[in-house]
Design a protein around this motif. Structure first.
Motif, PDB file in Angstrom:
ATOM      1  N   PHE A 276      29.890  45.266  47.673  1.00 28.76           N
ATOM      2  CA  PHE A 276      31.184  44.317  47.574  1.00 28.76           C
ATOM      3  C   PHE A 276      31.312  42.969  49.034  1.00 28.76           C
ATOM      4  O   PHE A 276      31.592  42.510  48.282  1.00 28.76           O
ATOM      5  CB  PHE A 276      32.192  45.878  48.877  1.00 28.76           C
ATOM      6  N   GLY A 277      30.583  43.282  49.379  1.00 32.99           N
ATOM      7  CA  GLY A 277      30.040  42.184  50.559  1.00 32.99           C
ATOM      8  C   GLY A 277      29.423  41.204  50.080  1.00 32.99           C
ATOM      9  O   GLY A 277      29.840  39.741  50.359  1.00 32.99           O
ATOM     10  N   ALA A 278      29.109  41.020  48.760  1.00 31.13           N
ATOM     11  CA  ALA A 278      27.831  40.351  48.231  1.00 31.13           C
ATOM     12  C   ALA A 278      28.723  39.906  47.153  1.00 31.13           C
ATOM     13  O   ALA A 278      28.307  38.309  46.496  1.00 31.13           O
ATOM     14  CB  ALA A 278      26.787  40.931  47.415  1.00 31.13           C
ATOM     15  N   MET A 279      29.122  40.739  46.519  1.00 29.77           N
ATOM     16  CA  MET A 279      30.091  39.331  45.964  1.00 29.77           C
ATOM     17  C   MET A 279      30.898  38.874  46.209  1.00 29.77           C
ATOM     18  O   MET A 279      31.813  37.662  45.929  1.00 29.77           O
ATOM     19  CB  MET A 279      31.289  41.059  44.821  1.00 29.77           C
ATOM     20  N   VAL A 280      32.190  39.021  47.100  1.00 31.45           N
ATOM     21  CA  VAL A 280      32.730  38.242  47.549  1.00 31.45           C
ATOM     22  C   VAL A 280      31.954  37.144  48.392  1.00 31.45           C
ATOM     23  O   VAL A 280      32.704  36.340  48.493  1.00 31.45           O
ATOM     24  CB  VAL A 280      32.810  39.063  49.921  1.00 31.45           C
TER      25      VAL A 280
END
Ligand code: ADP
Length: 303
Positions: A276-280
């Motif tokens: 999720f962090g990588a998506m943000v």
């Protein structure tokens, strides 16, 4: 409601949009993380701990925090000081150059003007920049505060965000970074930071350096290469989908941290949180500026 306090400095950001025009906004590593954390976990209470001036720009920053629903209960006023400022210029090849005016900013006095230390909080977040801008006396106050918070069960989160010019020399930076890792429950080392600060050339070097600190959750960012995680279950690599349309990598790491913590505090496991962090972060780097419009982020990322 879970409460998080993020400590650091938010500056005025001036981006030149043409030879004669500048666009003004507000940004700074820990502030960027606060924004991306709150946007992706609206149910959390996110407070920003800092000091600002009494000038009109400081007032505008307070309104900007309000727009992002960041609590200002730990924002202190420091008379006779102003906000720090930085300017970004992008040349015709897309290369960005930064100039900073932050020495002696209001935020450098935060621990001197803080009247009510945060307590009863779930998580406290700070970075190497938060430490670097303080004098030694205030750094000691910060570590006293962290010690008290930690003993009350608060989890401490640290990202080194090494900026050489904010430190007297590399040795001073290493000492305070290691002191910070020593008190961290979650750490976000970056590959580039560790190369510049310690000469580490790969993830194994970084993780070996951090092992003696006994940090419960190490989340190492390394651009598009992937995220290395070490926790009580072992060591994993979470792949990152490469972004080819990179427009501006400012705040990539800050956005990752905000997304990661939003997911963790919402009950997701470390692997889901890293994705999720990588998506943000992957969304933020496809748009100009540290803080991209909220609806642009919302369309690309669903918490
Ligand atoms: P920092 O900004 O702290 O130096 P990184 O450059 O490692 O951090 O980037 C932070 C995060 O941003 C990475 O973990 C990754 O999720 C994302 N990221 C950065 N560059 C890319 C890229 N080219 N493609 C996809 N994701 C990227």
């Amino acid at each position: 409601m879970k409460r998080v306090v993020i400590f650091g400095e938010c500056m005025v950001e001036l981006v030149s949009t043409s030879a004669t025009e500048l666009k003004k906004s507000f940004a700074g590593d820990t502030y960027n993380t606060a924004v991306y954390l709150k946007r992706n976990a609206p149910g959390l209470s996110v407070s920003y701990l800092t000091a600002i001036g009494e000038d009109f720009l400081s007032n505008e920053l307070l309104f900007a925090m309000g727009d992002e629903q960041i609590n200002t209960d730990h924002v202190y006023r420091c008379s006779k000081r102003n906000l720090g400022l930085y300017m970004v210029r992008t040349d015709k090849y897309g290369e960005r150059t930064f100039a900073y005016w932050r020495d002696g900013s209001a935020a450098t006095q935060t621990l001197n003007v803080m009247t009510q230390a945060p307590d009863n909080i779930e998580m406290f977040y700070f970075s190497g920049i938060s430490v670097a801008i303080l004098d030694v006396e205030q750094r000691e106050k910060l570590f006293d505060l962290i010690k008290t918070l930690r003993s009350s069960g608060c989890r401490i989160v640290f990202d080194p965000n090494y900026r050489p010019r904010l430190w007297r020399d590399q040795q001073e930076a290493q000492e305070w970074m290691d002191k910070s890792y020593q008190v961290a429950d979650i750490a976000f080392p970056g590959g580039d930071d560790h190369l510049a600060l310690y000469g580490h050339t790969n993830a194994d070097d970084v993780l070996a350096h951090l092992a003696p600190f006994g940090i419960g959750e190490v989340v190492m960012k390394n651009g598009a290469v992937g995220v290395h995680i070490v926790n009580h279950q072992g060591q994993f690599i979470v792949p990152v989908q490469t972004v080819t349309n990179v427009v501006d990598t400012t705040a990539a790491g800050d956005a990752f941290n905000g997304g990661y913590l939003a997911a963790r505090l919402s009950g997701k496991n470390v692997t889901e949180s890293a994705s999720f962090g990588a998506m943000v972060a992957g969304t933020v780097i496809q748009h100009p500026g540290a803080i991209i419009p909220a609806d642009t982020l919302r369309k690309a990322v669903t918490p």
